[in-house]
Design a protein around this motif. Sequence first.
Motif, PDB file in Angstrom:
ATOM      1  N   THR A  83      53.259  51.774  67.719  1.00  0.00           N
ATOM      2  CA  THR A  83      54.067  50.998  68.656  1.00  0.00           C
ATOM      3  C   THR A  83      53.181  50.276  69.669  1.00  0.00           C
ATOM      4  OG1 THR A  83      55.790  52.690  68.461  1.00  0.00           O
ATOM      5  CG2 THR A  83      56.003  51.107  70.249  1.00  0.00           C
ATOM      6  N   LYS A  84      53.463  48.993  69.874  1.00  0.00           N
ATOM      7  CA  LYS A  84      52.682  48.175  70.813  1.00  0.00           C
ATOM      8  C   LYS A  84      53.625  47.557  71.862  1.00  0.00           C
ATOM      9  CE  LYS A  84      48.969  48.903  68.384  1.00  0.00           C
ATOM     10  NZ  LYS A  84      47.940  49.856  68.885  1.00  0.00           N
ATOM     11  N   TRP A  85      53.018  47.063  72.934  1.00  0.00           N
ATOM     12  CA  TRP A  85      53.801  46.462  74.012  1.00  0.00           C
ATOM     13  C   TRP A  85      54.670  45.292  73.547  1.00  0.00           C
ATOM     14  CZ3 TRP A  85      54.827  49.182  77.993  1.00  0.00           C
ATOM     15  CH2 TRP A  85      53.897  50.037  78.569  1.00  0.00           C
ATOM     16  N   PRO A  86      54.167  44.383  72.705  1.00  0.00           N
ATOM     17  CA  PRO A  86      55.043  43.275  72.264  1.00  0.00           C
ATOM     18  C   PRO A  86      56.312  43.754  71.587  1.00  0.00           C
ATOM     19  CG  PRO A  86      52.754  42.772  71.763  1.00  0.00           C
ATOM     20  CD  PRO A  86      52.788  44.192  72.215  1.00  0.00           C
ATOM     21  N   GLN A  87      56.223  44.841  70.795  1.00  0.00           N
ATOM     22  CA  GLN A  87      57.420  45.383  70.157  1.00  0.00           C
ATOM     23  C   GLN A  87      58.424  45.870  71.200  1.00  0.00           C
ATOM     24  OE1 GLN A  87      54.947  48.108  67.708  1.00  0.00           O
ATOM     25  NE2 GLN A  87      56.279  47.494  66.034  1.00  0.00           N
ATOM     26  N   LEU A  88      57.920  46.581  72.204  1.00  0.00           N
ATOM     27  CA  LEU A  88      58.810  47.126  73.233  1.00  0.00           C
ATOM     28  C   LEU A  88      59.467  46.014  74.040  1.00  0.00           C
ATOM     29  CD1 LEU A  88      56.746  50.170  74.574  1.00  0.00           C
ATOM     30  CD2 LEU A  88      58.475  50.101  72.765  1.00  0.00           C
ATOM     31  N   LYS A  89      58.718  44.947  74.316  1.00  0.00           N
ATOM     32  CA  LYS A  89      59.269  43.848  75.100  1.00  0.00           C
ATOM     33  C   LYS A  89      60.409  43.153  74.351  1.00  0.00           C
ATOM     34  CE  LYS A  89      55.069  42.897  77.752  1.00  0.00           C
ATOM     35  NZ  LYS A  89      53.944  41.957  77.978  1.00  0.00           N
ATOM     36  N   ILE A  90      60.276  43.067  73.037  1.00  0.00           N
ATOM     37  CA  ILE A  90      61.346  42.452  72.244  1.00  0.00           C
ATOM     38  C   ILE A  90      62.527  43.406  72.102  1.00  0.00           C
ATOM     39  CG2 ILE A  90      61.952  41.590  69.955  1.00  0.00           C
ATOM     40  CD1 ILE A  90      59.073  40.598  69.700  1.00  0.00           C
ATOM     41  N   MET A  91      62.218  44.672  71.906  1.00  0.00           N
ATOM     42  CA  MET A  91      63.253  45.664  71.638  1.00  0.00           C
ATOM     43  C   MET A  91      64.062  46.030  72.881  1.00  0.00           C
ATOM     44  SD  MET A  91      62.536  49.482  70.174  1.00  0.00           S
ATOM     45  CE  MET A  91      63.819  50.727  70.032  1.00  0.00           C
ATOM     46  N   PHE A  92      63.419  46.070  74.046  1.00  0.00           N
ATOM     47  CA  PHE A  92      64.063  46.613  75.246  1.00  0.00           C
ATOM     48  C   PHE A  92      65.360  45.893  75.629  1.00  0.00           C
ATOM     49  CE2 PHE A  92      64.637  46.698  79.875  1.00  0.00           C
ATOM     50  CZ  PHE A  92      64.838  48.069  80.054  1.00  0.00           C
ATOM     51  N   PRO A  93      65.397  44.553  75.680  1.00  0.00           N
ATOM     52  CA  PRO A  93      66.658  43.903  76.078  1.00  0.00           C
ATOM     53  C   PRO A  93      67.821  44.230  75.147  1.00  0.00           C
ATOM     54  CG  PRO A  93      64.830  42.340  76.141  1.00  0.00           C
ATOM     55  CD  PRO A  93      64.330  43.559  75.466  1.00  0.00           C
TER      56      PRO A  93
END
Length: 351
Positions: A208-218
């Motif tokens: 898991t990387k930050w770009p994935q979390l940024k897309i997934m979070f909203p």
Amino acid sequence: MSQHVHPLKDEAAEKSFKLRSRPWAATFLLTGGLVALVLGLGLSVSFGAKAIPLYTVWQAVFSFNPDVTEHQIIQELRLPRVLGGAMVGACFAVAGAIMQGMTRNPLADSGLLGLNAGAGFMLSLCFAFFPGLPYMYLILYSFLGAALGTAIVFGIGALARGGLTPVRLVLAGAALSALLGALSEGISLYFRTGQDLAFWYAGGVAGTKWPQLKIMFPWVAAAIVGAIVLSRSLTMLSLGEDIAKGLGQRTKLVKLVCAVIVLILAGSAVSVVGAVGFVGLIIPHLTRYLVGVDYRWIIPCSAVLGSLLVILADLAARMINPPQEIPIGALIALLGVPFFLYLARNERRSL
């Protein structure tokens, strides 16, 4: 048949609902669960191939220094991993709670009803035909795959004599999961994408990387907020569709919105962590046992307990046999399979 329930039955249902709700226990569980979640996040970031003191973790989070190697390890590797695990646990748990309330099926879970298998099948097609596809598109294809799996399972179950029953839905989900799993493996062998698919099937948050979390979070935040907004309607629906209609609820609209929320949660989680099952089966039952039947409490408590379960499972996966990691899906299945067999046995007795 009339869609309205006798007023005395409505009153009895609401009285029974109030008696089986424990808001004081839910408040305590939420408070204690959040404290345990924060501690679990800290421990999970601290432990790994290299143990890092908790005060260093604090410094890396609040006073990041890019020149310190430990700070880089925490920021680039461990923080996205544990936050992704927390997010995924909340997704699976809330999705399972919604499915169980919406269908009144104690065996409902995204893994058991074909959502995970459908998402995995679409991901295998993406790995084979669209290598290097941006993560945003992988999430969208996961949604489509989860929707496809759900539609097929409910379609198969509806064709059976006697209509949809919990056991028939689970059997249809198991059959579809086996079929889509075989097709996914066949595609991976032919197109030589086995390594990517094997990592997904093992289940884990290591990549898991930050770009994935940024897309997934909203997506995840909107879906969980939507679940909380619908929680009162979901409580009425869990007491029976006739009762919900008698109380003036538009049951078809509520079910449609709930289904969309489940697809968003399950599709997002599967695209990150892979084929991890049983979180959405265990946590909602545990939560209902502790806080009662009010989904205004079940939804947030399930989110907290689901996050805690995945974080602790990921921590155990790294600590049991270091430096090797055990797939978290296997660890959770050690709890989930006996629990599923217990529920299936009780459900069979009630038929």
